[in-house]
Design a protein around this motif. Structure first.
Motif, short mmCIF file in Angstrom:
data_model
loop_
_atom_site.label_atom_id
_atom_site.label_comp_id
_atom_site.label_asym_id
_atom_site.label_seq_id
_atom_site.Cartn_x
_atom_site.Cartn_y
_atom_site.Cartn_z
N GLY A 13 -52.87 -43.74 51.04
CA GLY A 13 -51.70 -44.62 51.22
C GLY A 13 -50.87 -44.79 49.97
O GLY A 13 -49.89 -45.54 49.98
N TYR A 14 -51.23 -44.10 48.88
CA TYR A 14 -50.56 -44.34 47.59
C TYR A 14 -49.05 -44.09 47.66
O TYR A 14 -48.25 -44.94 47.26
CB TYR A 14 -51.20 -43.47 46.51
N ASP A 15 -48.67 -42.96 48.20
CA ASP A 15 -47.25 -42.59 48.17
C ASP A 15 -46.39 -43.62 48.92
O ASP A 15 -45.30 -43.96 48.48
CB ASP A 15 -47.03 -41.20 48.78
N VAL A 21 -51.01 -36.12 32.64
CA VAL A 21 -52.33 -36.77 32.57
C VAL A 21 -52.35 -37.95 33.54
O VAL A 21 -51.53 -38.85 33.44
CB VAL A 21 -52.58 -37.26 31.12
N GLY A 22 -53.26 -37.89 34.49
CA GLY A 22 -53.26 -38.90 35.55
C GLY A 22 -52.12 -38.60 36.51
O GLY A 22 -51.34 -39.48 36.88
N ALA A 23 -52.05 -37.35 36.91
CA ALA A 23 -50.91 -36.88 37.72
C ALA A 23 -50.90 -37.52 39.11
O ALA A 23 -49.86 -37.60 39.75
CB ALA A 23 -50.99 -35.36 37.86
N LEU A 56 -53.61 -33.05 35.58
CA LEU A 56 -54.98 -33.51 35.30
C LEU A 56 -55.20 -34.87 35.94
O LEU A 56 -54.37 -35.78 35.79
CB LEU A 56 -55.17 -33.62 33.79
N ASP A 57 -56.31 -35.01 36.63
CA ASP A 57 -56.64 -36.33 37.19
C ASP A 57 -58.14 -36.36 37.46
O ASP A 57 -58.73 -35.34 37.82
CB ASP A 57 -55.87 -36.58 38.50
N HIS A 58 -58.74 -37.54 37.29
CA HIS A 58 -60.19 -37.58 37.57
C HIS A 58 -60.50 -37.88 39.03
O HIS A 58 -61.65 -37.81 39.43
CB HIS A 58 -60.91 -38.56 36.62
C1 LIG Z 1 -51.32 -45.44 38.89
S1 LIG Z 1 -51.81 -43.79 39.21
C2 LIG Z 1 -50.37 -42.94 38.59
C3 LIG Z 1 -50.21 -41.57 39.18
C4 LIG Z 1 -48.93 -40.86 38.76
N1 LIG Z 1 -48.88 -40.65 37.33
C5 LIG Z 1 -47.73 -41.63 39.23
O1 LIG Z 1 -46.93 -42.08 38.39
O2 LIG Z 1 -47.56 -41.77 40.45
C6 LIG Z 1 -53.01 -43.48 37.92
C7 LIG Z 1 -53.69 -42.14 38.04
O3 LIG Z 1 -54.40 -41.92 36.82
C8 LIG Z 1 -55.66 -41.36 37.14
N2 LIG Z 1 -56.59 -41.69 36.06
C9 LIG Z 1 -56.96 -42.92 35.66
N3 LIG Z 1 -57.85 -42.84 34.65
C10 LIG Z 1 -58.05 -41.52 34.41
C11 LIG Z 1 -58.87 -40.80 33.50
N4 LIG Z 1 -59.65 -41.42 32.63
N5 LIG Z 1 -58.83 -39.46 33.53
C12 LIG Z 1 -58.03 -38.80 34.41
N6 LIG Z 1 -57.25 -39.43 35.31
C13 LIG Z 1 -57.25 -40.78 35.30
C14 LIG Z 1 -56.04 -42.01 38.46
O4 LIG Z 1 -57.01 -41.25 39.15
C15 LIG Z 1 -54.69 -42.06 39.17
O5 LIG Z 1 -54.46 -40.91 39.93
#
Ligand SMILES: C[S@@+](CC[C@H](N)C(=O)[O-])C[C@H]1O[C@@H](n2cnc3c(N)ncnc32)[C@H](O)[C@@H]1O
Length: 262
Positions: A38-40, A66-68, A87-89
């Motif tokens: 549901g994020y989008d 990072v955190g895509a 990259l995302d975890h």
């Molecule tokens: C609020 S979302 C933002 C996603 C995207 N950047 C956006 O603006 O829509 C945060 C993202 O960061 C990722 N994330 C958080 N901590 C992380 C970590 N330590 N390593 C990799 N990804 C991480 C989460 O899994 C999530 O997908």
């Protein structure tokens, strides 16, 4: 005590105090497992931010996001560069990104940032972007130092203005839980690492429509009578033929570090 110690210690203390405990990776992963689908739908697109970043990315060859997440920024930026690492975890967030059929130059990498920073197979990219992805990392010094090392030319760290939507701001204020302002801390942290980040505020607009007042109240979830909710949100509300239009503006804060040799 040095400035460096202050900002990084303060950040770590704030992150560890968050009630959800999302500074523990398994908690954050569980959060995104539940929210990914549901994020989008809950996030605004960021057209002005995308335009601003596009103008500064070209002619970068490579971008590390990072955190895509689901690719809200990765995908509209991908056409500007020849190689993108998303990259995302969270495997669930990346699965949503994958379901959008990203172009071939987008390489999805499911790995925690901390692990990625220790992984010699992750090489530097021309530009590194971190948008709303550092908020729950206690080791801000390690994260920013690593991102600066991976950025050959530019580092972009994005956060919002800490305000969010008017109804959420009010809900948090009424509950005595104001949202922490992260951009000023990130700015101080980068300065403490010897960088001179430029701060840009990029205006964006969010608009929601509701077919009737009950739907608006259900979204707002404010512990107030209906008349009061309508009164406090009045500056953002327009009565339209089929209900309400609810519109507000917010600023995306971008910290831009240009590496010395760029
Ligand atoms: C609020 S979302 C933002 C996603 C995207 N950047 C956006 O603006 O829509 C945060 C993202 O960061 C990722 N994330 C958080 N901590 C992380 C970590 N330590 N390593 C990799 N990804 C991480 C989460 O899994 C999530 O997908």
């Amino acid at each position: 005590m040095t400035l460096q110690t202050d900002v990084f210690d303060e950040w770590a203390a704030q992150v560890r105090a968050v009630r959800s405990g999302r500074w523990q990776p398994e908690r954050d992963l569980a959060f995104w497992r539940e929210k990914a689908a549901g994020y989008d739908a809950g996030q605004p697109s960021l057209p002005n931010t995308v335009t601003w970043l596009r103008e500064r990315l070209a002619p970068a060859h490579s971008l590390l996001d990072v955190g895509a997440g689901t690719g809200r920024l990765t995908l509209p930026l991908a056409s500007e560069v020849q190689q993108v690492t998303a990259l995302d975890h969270s495997p669930e967030m990346l699965a949503v990104l994958r379901s959008k059929n990203p172009p071939a130059q987008v390489n999805l990498r499911c790995q925690a940032l901390g692990d990625a920073l220790r992984d010699p197979t992750l090489s530097p990219h021309d530009a590194v972007l971190s948008a709303w992805s550092l908020a729950y990392l206690p080791d801000l010094r390690g994260a920013l130092t690593g991102l600066l090392r991976l950025a050959r030319r530019d580092l972009f760290v994005l956060e919002d203005d800490g305000l969010g939507s008017p109804h959420v701001t009010l809900r948090r204020t009424l509950a005595g839980q104001p949202r922490p302002q992260r951009a000023p801390s990130l700015h101080r942290a980068l300065k403490a690492l010897g960088e001179e980040p430029e701060l840009h505020r990029i205006g964006e607009v969010r608009e929601l429509t509701f077919p009737h007042t009950a739907a608006l109240l259900a979204q707002a979830r404010l512990p107030l009578p209906e008349a009061e909710v309508l009164e406090v949100l009045q500056p953002y509300l327009t009565a339209v033929k089929d209900g309400w239009r609810y519109r507000w503006t917010f600023d995306v804060h971008v910290l831009h570090v240009r590496k010395a040799h760029s």
